[in-house]
Design a protein around this motif. Structure first.
Motif, PDB file in Angstrom:
ATOM      1  N   UNK A   1       3.663 -75.008 -34.786  1.00 19.06           N
ATOM      2  CA  UNK A   1       4.619 -74.129 -34.969  1.00 19.06           C
ATOM      3  C   UNK A   1       4.435 -73.429 -36.496  1.00 19.06           C
ATOM      4  N   UNK A   2       3.850 -74.783 -37.301  1.00 17.97           N
ATOM      5  CA  UNK A   2       3.458 -74.476 -38.553  1.00 17.97           C
ATOM      6  C   UNK A   2       2.189 -73.523 -38.776  1.00 17.97           C
ATOM      7  N   UNK A   3       1.309 -73.918 -38.006  1.00 16.46           N
ATOM      8  CA  UNK A   3      -0.056 -73.107 -38.054  1.00 16.46           C
ATOM      9  C   UNK A   3       0.086 -71.679 -37.546  1.00 16.46           C
ATOM     10  N   UNK A   4       1.162 -71.386 -36.623  1.00 16.17           N
ATOM     11  CA  UNK A   4       1.352 -70.014 -36.346  1.00 16.17           C
ATOM     12  C   UNK A   4       2.032 -69.303 -37.241  1.00 16.17           C
ATOM     13  N   UNK A   5       3.230 -70.082 -37.954  1.00 17.36           N
ATOM     14  CA  UNK A   5       3.533 -69.214 -39.227  1.00 17.36           C
ATOM     15  C   UNK A   5       2.722 -68.856 -40.136  1.00 17.36           C
ATOM     16  N   UNK A   6       1.898 -69.664 -40.619  1.00 14.12           N
ATOM     17  CA  UNK A   6       0.766 -69.383 -41.685  1.00 14.12           C
ATOM     18  C   UNK A   6      -0.274 -68.581 -41.101  1.00 14.12           C
ATOM     19  N   UNK A   7      -0.279 -68.540 -39.809  1.00 11.00           N
ATOM     20  CA  UNK A   7      -1.524 -67.593 -39.080  1.00 11.00           C
ATOM     21  C   UNK A   7      -1.295 -66.196 -39.555  1.00 11.00           C
ATOM     22  N   UNK A   8      -0.229 -65.806 -39.839  1.00 11.08           N
ATOM     23  CA  UNK A   8       0.337 -64.329 -40.008  1.00 11.08           C
ATOM     24  C   UNK A   8       0.173 -63.813 -41.517  1.00 11.08           C
ATOM     25  N   UNK A   9       0.278 -64.836 -42.276  1.00 12.45           N
ATOM     26  CA  UNK A   9       0.077 -64.916 -43.793  1.00 12.45           C
ATOM     27  C   UNK A   9      -1.473 -64.456 -44.205  1.00 12.45           C
TER      28      UNK A   9
END
Length: 143
Positions: A31-39
């Motif tokens: 979940x955290x990886x997916x959130x930062x993958x957009x930034x």
């Protein structure tokens, strides 16, 4: 000095500046990886371990993804990122494809952004789900 020469001399300084301004972020879940993958402009360091896609893609998530036609599991769409994933295994249960009812040729994990680097990731597929095509990992973008 001509204009092209000035640009060529300035470009390396700009590139170094982009890399030195990157924030280092530690994550320990998909979940955290997916959130930062957009930034953009980050160094993401993931805690080593086995991360099961079935723990991230729960039933509620699957039904909302079908409604929004968001079929890929992870999309790295940011720019100028470095993902340090040494010792990280993402385990994908291939039966998820059947549950998501993917359109033909849909990719599971995509690297779309520009100037992104992924170091050390291992992806393991388990079980015998059917697939209408597509890749486990797709790379596009530049850099």
């Amino acid at each position: 000095m001509n204009r092209l020469m000035r640009i060529l001399l300035i470009l390396p300084v700009v590139m170094i500046s982009i890399q030195t301004n990157a924030e280092t972020i530690k994550v320990s879940s998909l979940k955290q990886l997916v959130e930062y993958a957009k930034l953009s402009n980050n160094t993401i360091v993931m805690k080593p371990g086995i991360y099961k896609m079935t723990d991230y893609m729960i039933a509620d998530s699957i039904s909302s993804r079908i409604k929004s036609k968001n079929y890929s599991y992870i999309v790295f769409s940011g720019n100028n990122n470095r993902y340090k994933l040494a010792g990280v295994t993402i385990e994908i249960d291939t039966r998820l494809r059947e549950q998501l009812k993917f359109p033909i040729h849909t990719n599971e994990i995509e690297l779309r952004g520009n100037n992104n680097f992924i170091e050390g990731l291992y992806i393991r597929n388990v079980n015998n789900g059917l697939s209408p095509g597509g890749a486990t990992f797709n790379v596009s973008g530049t850099g």
